[in-house]
Scaffold this active site. Sequence first.
Site, PDB file in Angstrom:
ATOM      1  N   ARG A 116      29.990 -82.685   9.090  1.00  0.00           N
ATOM      2  CA  ARG A 116      28.784 -82.844   8.256  1.00  0.00           C
ATOM      3  C   ARG A 116      28.276 -84.249   8.357  1.00  0.00           C
ATOM      4  O   ARG A 116      29.133 -85.116   8.143  1.00  0.00           O
ATOM      5  CB  ARG A 116      29.094 -82.708   6.734  1.00  0.00           C
ATOM      6  CG  ARG A 116      27.910 -82.793   6.027  1.00  0.00           C
ATOM      7  CD  ARG A 116      28.417 -82.885   4.381  1.00  0.00           C
ATOM      8  NE  ARG A 116      27.036 -83.125   3.844  1.00  0.00           N
ATOM      9  CZ  ARG A 116      27.229 -83.668   2.551  1.00  0.00           C
ATOM     10  NH1 ARG A 116      28.516 -84.262   1.985  1.00  0.00           N
ATOM     11  NH2 ARG A 116      26.094 -84.068   1.850  1.00  0.00           N
ATOM     12  N   ASN A 130      34.148 -83.109   6.582  1.00  0.00           N
ATOM     13  CA  ASN A 130      33.218 -83.770   5.750  1.00  0.00           C
ATOM     14  C   ASN A 130      33.751 -85.275   5.347  1.00  0.00           C
ATOM     15  O   ASN A 130      34.876 -84.998   4.360  1.00  0.00           O
ATOM     16  CB  ASN A 130      32.563 -82.924   4.549  1.00  0.00           C
ATOM     17  CG  ASN A 130      31.682 -83.585   3.798  1.00  0.00           C
ATOM     18  OD1 ASN A 130      31.270 -84.849   3.967  1.00  0.00           O
ATOM     19  ND2 ASN A 130      31.275 -82.891   2.492  1.00  0.00           N
ATOM     20  N   GLU A 140      27.600 -74.464   2.297  1.00  0.00           N
ATOM     21  CA  GLU A 140      27.618 -75.424   3.521  1.00  0.00           C
ATOM     22  C   GLU A 140      28.404 -75.504   4.673  1.00  0.00           C
ATOM     23  O   GLU A 140      28.048 -75.415   5.867  1.00  0.00           O
ATOM     24  CB  GLU A 140      27.332 -76.689   2.801  1.00  0.00           C
ATOM     25  CG  GLU A 140      25.860 -76.902   1.978  1.00  0.00           C
ATOM     26  CD  GLU A 140      26.141 -78.060   0.881  1.00  0.00           C
ATOM     27  OE1 GLU A 140      26.728 -77.839  -0.009  1.00  0.00           O
ATOM     28  OE2 GLU A 140      25.465 -79.006   1.509  1.00  0.00           O
ATOM     29  N   HIS A 168      20.596 -82.321   1.558  1.00  0.00           N
ATOM     30  CA  HIS A 168      21.104 -81.253   1.365  1.00  0.00           C
ATOM     31  C   HIS A 168      20.656 -79.988   2.074  1.00  0.00           C
ATOM     32  O   HIS A 168      20.337 -78.922   1.872  1.00  0.00           O
ATOM     33  CB  HIS A 168      20.736 -80.653  -0.258  1.00  0.00           C
ATOM     34  CG  HIS A 168      21.539 -81.320  -1.123  1.00  0.00           C
ATOM     35  ND1 HIS A 168      20.892 -81.743  -2.545  1.00  0.00           N
ATOM     36  CD2 HIS A 168      22.682 -81.879  -1.299  1.00  0.00           C
ATOM     37  CE1 HIS A 168      21.567 -82.441  -3.165  1.00  0.00           C
ATOM     38  NE2 HIS A 168      22.745 -82.415  -2.586  1.00  0.00           N
ATOM     39  N   ARG A 193      22.403 -89.627 -11.101  1.00  0.00           N
ATOM     40  CA  ARG A 193      21.375 -90.455 -10.394  1.00  0.00           C
ATOM     41  C   ARG A 193      20.055 -90.158 -11.164  1.00  0.00           C
ATOM     42  O   ARG A 193      19.743 -88.960 -11.900  1.00  0.00           O
ATOM     43  CB  ARG A 193      21.045 -89.837  -8.954  1.00  0.00           C
ATOM     44  CG  ARG A 193      22.071 -90.047  -8.246  1.00  0.00           C
ATOM     45  CD  ARG A 193      21.698 -89.897  -6.641  1.00  0.00           C
ATOM     46  NE  ARG A 193      22.711 -90.055  -5.695  1.00  0.00           N
ATOM     47  CZ  ARG A 193      23.290 -88.998  -5.110  1.00  0.00           C
ATOM     48  NH1 ARG A 193      22.700 -87.610  -4.976  1.00  0.00           N
ATOM     49  NH2 ARG A 193      24.257 -89.118  -4.274  1.00  0.00           N
TER      50      ARG A 193
END
Length: 401
Positions: free
Chosen positions: A95, A7, A387, A183, A244
Amino acid sequence: MHILVINSGSSSLKYQLIDMAGDRVMASGLIERIGEDMGSITQKSNPDKWPDARSVEHRPIPDHKAAMGLMVEKLIGEEWGVIGSLTDIDAVGHRVVQGGESFSSPVLVDAAVVETIRANVPLAPLHAANLVGIEAALELFPGTPNVTVFDTEFHQTMPPKAFLYPVPMDLYEELRIRKYGFHGTSHKYVTREAAKFLGKPVDGIDLITAHLGNGCSMAAVKNGRCADTTMGLTPLAGLMMGTRSGDVDPALFPFIARHKKMSVTEVDALLNKQSGLLGVCGSSDMRDVHAAREKGNETAQLAFEMFAYRVKARIGAYLAVLGRADAVVFTAGIGENDAFVRAEACAGLEGLGIKLSPERNESREPGVRRISADDSPVAVLVVPTNEELEIAHATKALVEA
Ligand code: ADP
């Protein structure tokens, strides 16, 4: 089979080497501050044998290629190493945040795939590093299959009425402005795990999945496929998050710019990096929010209530989208660990068939678990996400095919 999951972020590289026999993590690492004066590499080797063993080293790491070289050195080397040579890595899974409309499943990387990912970079410029990581890996592991798994891929099944924005259609045609959702790897993984737990086939399960970490998103899953999700063209949309804002009146953007004399870049940063929990109460980490709340801090209490309220509102919306649900699934840092948020988000939803068991909600049993009462028509589950494992499995499946 050993699969290396990568990643790569703008200044970081996260990796996991997974032995697919038993899904065992052989080593996981984090390389940080790539391109700065001094970088660092942290690796946890053989975590099942030495659960607390970590190694840290500091040195300048000029770019992602150097970072990958360093990763290989640590995976193979005497001191931290877990494999004998590069050839012990059978495949690499990457990813990739933005797959645009080009990818609805994982793919084996070739020159055409690299070009298509490059063409999608304008949609997620902050994630151009994903491509840099792929290119570095192709150079470093020339004979090894490389596979890309996209954060957007699970959401590609949304119908146009869900993914289109009600703005002039030329914007979609010209710039591919639409809801992509993110996601996806996590929503897909917990969907499969929830189906397994409930003893239903994946293509016959209806779920509301809530990935609540630093970034937060929810998905409405109909027959195992995504019908809608909260994040949009970018990960800024939807739920309130650590830093956020999530959904706000879009007119806030010009209003803030005009009244605070801020540039587009500054307003963008304000909404992405200085809002959410951080903006409301000064802490982006939910554990700190709880600590402050327990000391009587009212803005922390407010931030917590605002956060949970938005999850609750979305549970209601997605129940309407689906018409029915087998379960509501909580995952990621907050979803898996935070009984307060789960309780607050589900409070008062008995009329919608959602009834938590307070004891089960507060128990800290590991693994997939049911936290709803026996007489709750809709199950509520905690499903730990993974993940990296999802990427490793997708990589293995493609390589074997
Ligand atoms: P990321 O999106 O970076 O992968 P995580 O899934 O690790 O994030 O989630 C980070 C969030 O989870 C933080 O807000 C953190 O406070 C929260 N979290 C982690 N552990 C706990 C816990 N035991 N109780 C409450 N919140 C937790």
